[in-house]
Design a protein around this motif. Structure first.
Motif, mmCIF file in Angstrom:
data_model
loop_
_atom_site.group_PDB
_atom_site.id
_atom_site.type_symbol
_atom_site.label_atom_id
_atom_site.label_comp_id
_atom_site.label_asym_id
_atom_site.label_seq_id
_atom_site.Cartn_x
_atom_site.Cartn_y
_atom_site.Cartn_z
ATOM 1 N N HIS A 1 -5.748 7.939 -5.468
ATOM 2 C CA HIS A 1 -4.971 6.771 -5.037
ATOM 3 C C HIS A 1 -5.523 5.504 -5.690
ATOM 4 O O HIS A 1 -6.720 5.396 -5.927
ATOM 5 N N PHE A 2 -4.628 4.558 -5.966
ATOM 6 C CA PHE A 2 -5.055 3.388 -6.748
ATOM 7 C C PHE A 2 -4.226 2.159 -6.445
ATOM 8 O O PHE A 2 -3.164 2.227 -5.821
ATOM 9 N N MET B 1 2.392 -5.213 -9.871
ATOM 10 C CA MET B 1 1.390 -4.512 -9.073
ATOM 11 C C MET B 1 1.985 -3.198 -8.582
ATOM 12 O O MET B 1 3.107 -3.171 -8.067
ATOM 13 N N VAL B 2 1.238 -2.106 -8.754
ATOM 14 C CA VAL B 2 1.695 -0.784 -8.318
ATOM 15 C C VAL B 2 0.610 -0.178 -7.430
ATOM 16 O O VAL B 2 -0.552 -0.108 -7.827
ATOM 17 N N THR B 3 0.993 0.230 -6.222
ATOM 18 C CA THR B 3 0.051 0.921 -5.346
ATOM 19 C C THR B 3 0.453 2.385 -5.201
ATOM 20 O O THR B 3 1.630 2.729 -5.256
ATOM 21 N N HIS B 4 -0.562 3.227 -5.015
ATOM 22 C CA HIS B 4 -0.338 4.670 -4.892
ATOM 23 C C HIS B 4 -1.202 5.199 -3.740
ATOM 24 O O HIS B 4 -2.423 5.119 -3.802
ATOM 25 N N HIS B 5 -0.555 5.676 -2.691
ATOM 26 C CA HIS B 5 -1.272 6.315 -1.586
ATOM 27 C C HIS B 5 -0.256 6.984 -0.674
ATOM 28 O O HIS B 5 0.954 6.806 -0.832
ATOM 29 N N GLY B 6 -0.754 7.744 0.279
ATOM 30 C CA GLY B 6 0.129 8.457 1.197
ATOM 31 C C GLY B 6 0.037 7.934 2.613
ATOM 32 O O GLY B 6 -0.197 6.747 2.840
ATOM 33 N N SER B 7 0.174 8.846 3.578
ATOM 34 C CA SER B 7 0.310 8.452 4.975
ATOM 35 C C SER B 7 -1.007 8.492 5.745
ATOM 36 O O SER B 7 -1.013 8.357 6.974
ATOM 37 N N MET C 1 -9.845 1.691 -7.599
ATOM 38 C CA MET C 1 -9.808 3.001 -6.952
ATOM 39 C C MET C 1 -10.993 3.074 -5.997
ATOM 40 O O MET C 1 -11.870 2.208 -6.010
ATOM 41 N N ALA C 2 -11.026 4.106 -5.180
ATOM 42 C CA ALA C 2 -12.094 4.223 -4.186
ATOM 43 C C ALA C 2 -13.457 4.393 -4.836
ATOM 44 O O ALA C 2 -14.452 3.827 -4.397
#
Length: 460
Positions: free
Chosen positions: A207-208, A222-228, A444-445
């Motif tokens: 995720h980023f 800006m683009v975010t990527h992650h789930g629930s 990123m993390a």
């Protein structure tokens, strides 16, 4: 007077019933009330099980939208195809496809990343996985300087395990809280607490938060990527337990990871509704990060759109399970506002695509670049210090790890060749690129486990 013969479990089995928890109670009721003949059969009618559903003798055919271009990819592709062939024997399955970024994710018969599987009147929790509604959102920041956006976003996002403490939590929308409380699968203290504290967080892994420049307009995106996050993982656990209960009764031969919840049951309807609420939560999770970044810079968004790539999409009685596949067809997204987003890796553009549904793509495109080897294998293949590898692979980019620890398993070399994925998208008709967000930097993390509290305690 002759004593009446008592019935036993064997009597019920001989009558065609499958052994279950209800047996002792039913046997006692029949014997105490001395039921026989039509009266006994009428009482037992309520316990009738549906017929066992056998596996398909042959795998249901599926579209293969991937080609191996070297030996390593050949191993990967063969593994994906073998796993899909096993999965496609599941009784509910009617169609499927694999994308150019496909890679195996578990034992044989598990849906791969980059897989699409279509089931009739059935939801398979294992086919959307624990990261329900993993998705990407784009906001157009106009001509704002990329570094300013990245700096502001860095202050307003959150990566790593767990959620935010009470002092830094975002406000949880009342309407969303009402949705959670209205669905018994979501209405519990653990679930609602996770929904509150995980709002505005992005987790870890791949995720980023990505900042780049539109090739077409020169605007900063800006683009975010992650789930629930926690709420999705919690619902997934419940779904798998429910599906397993049905599997034992309906299709014991089906692999546990492919168990399903029949849609025409109370559990199926409730689970479907819960998935839509989790989708709504995840979209809100993206929005709070984007909105607070805009507010910090005192500007308004010029445009915004999003899409999930880990979800179940319904079309009449068919359920399209996409595990890492981007929906092209607008029928899958009731809130569609723009084209689709396909990120590749931190040094490559995020692709903005649109496309038509065909017999081989089933209305889907890839979700990214995928992997040919596991994180561990990739780490073992690298030489040099983490810092040296990082500097070489991120040259010219502003790449940050939230934990301040480099994670080389998320660097560009950990992923499939981006050009190969793009070429195969063209070859198999999996979406047309209409713009690209050229990379400036990302967050990123990172390797948050390196200095995790339990590791520090162990060292002491």
């Amino acid at each position: 007077m002759k004593n009446k013969i008592k019935i036993t479990g064997k009597t019920l089995i001989d009558l065609g019933f499958r052994s279950g928890k209800w047996f002792p109670e039913a046997i006692d009721f029949i014997n105490i009330n001395q039921l026989e003949g039509e009266a006994m059969h009428a009482y037992l009618e309520q316990f009738k099980s549906p017929p066992i559903q056998d596996l398909h003798k042959e795998s249901i055919p599926f579209a293969i939208n991937i080609k191996a271009e070297n030996e390593l990819e050949e191993i990967n592709v063969n593994s994906v195809i073998t796993s899909m062939n096993t999965l496609m024997k599941t009784p509910t399955i009617v169609n499927g496809a694999i994308m150019p970024d496909a890679c195996p994710t578990g034992p044989n018969g598990t849906i791969p990343v980059g897989g699409v599987v279509v089931a009739k009147n059935a939801i398979h929790p294992g086919m959307h996985s624990a990261d329900i509604c993993c998705s990407v959102m784009l906001t157009d920041f106009g001509k704002t300087e990329p570094k300013k956006v990245l700096d502001a976003a860095h202050k307003n996002t959150h990566f790593g395990p767990g959620g935010r403490d009470r002092d830094t939590q975002y406000r949880f929308p009342e309407e969303l809280l009402k949705d959670f409380k209205g669905n018994y699968m979501l209405n519990n203290e653990k679930m609602i607490q996770a929904a509150r504290s995980h709002l505005g967080t992005q987790g870890d892994g791949n995720h980023f938060l990505f900042i780049g420049i539109s090739k077409n307009t020169g605007n900063t995106m800006m683009v975010t990527h992650h789930g629930s996050r926690g709420p999705g993982a919690n619902l997934y656990s419940q779904g798998m337990k429910i599906a397993e209960r049905f599997r034992k009764d309906l299709s014991p031969e089906t692999l546990k990871q492919n168990a399903w919840i029949p849609f025409d049951t109370e559990e199926g309807q409730t689970y479907w509704e819960a998935l839509q609420i989790i989708r709504k939560w995840t979209k809100t999770n993206h929005e709070v990060i984007h909105n607070t970044t805009l507010q910090a810079l005192d500007i308004e968004a010029l445009d915004r759109y999003w899409n999930e790539h880990n979800f179940v999409f319904k079309d009449k009685d068919l359920f399209y399970h996409a595990k890492g596949a981007t929906p092209l067809n607008s029928k899958f997204m009731p809130d569609i506002t723009g084209p689709r987003l396909i990120p590749l890796n931190m040094s490559e553009p995020v692709l903005i695509v649109e496309g038509e549904t065909t017999t081989n793509n089933l209305g889907f495109a890839p979700h990214g670049a995928g992997r040919n080897v596991s994180r561990t294998q990739h780490k073992k293949s690298k030489t040099g210090t983490f810092q040296e590898i990082f500097e070489e692979e991120t040259k010219g980019l502003d790449v940050r790890f939230y934990s301040n620890e480099i994670d080389i398993s998320e660097l560009p070399s950990a992923y499939k060749n981006a050009e190969t994925v793009r070429n195969q998208m063209d070859e198999f008709g999996l979406g047309k690129v209409i713009d690209e967000v050229l990379p400036y930097g990302c967050i990123m993390a990172g390797d948050w486990q390196k200095n995790a509290p339990w590791k520090k305690r162990k060292k002491k």
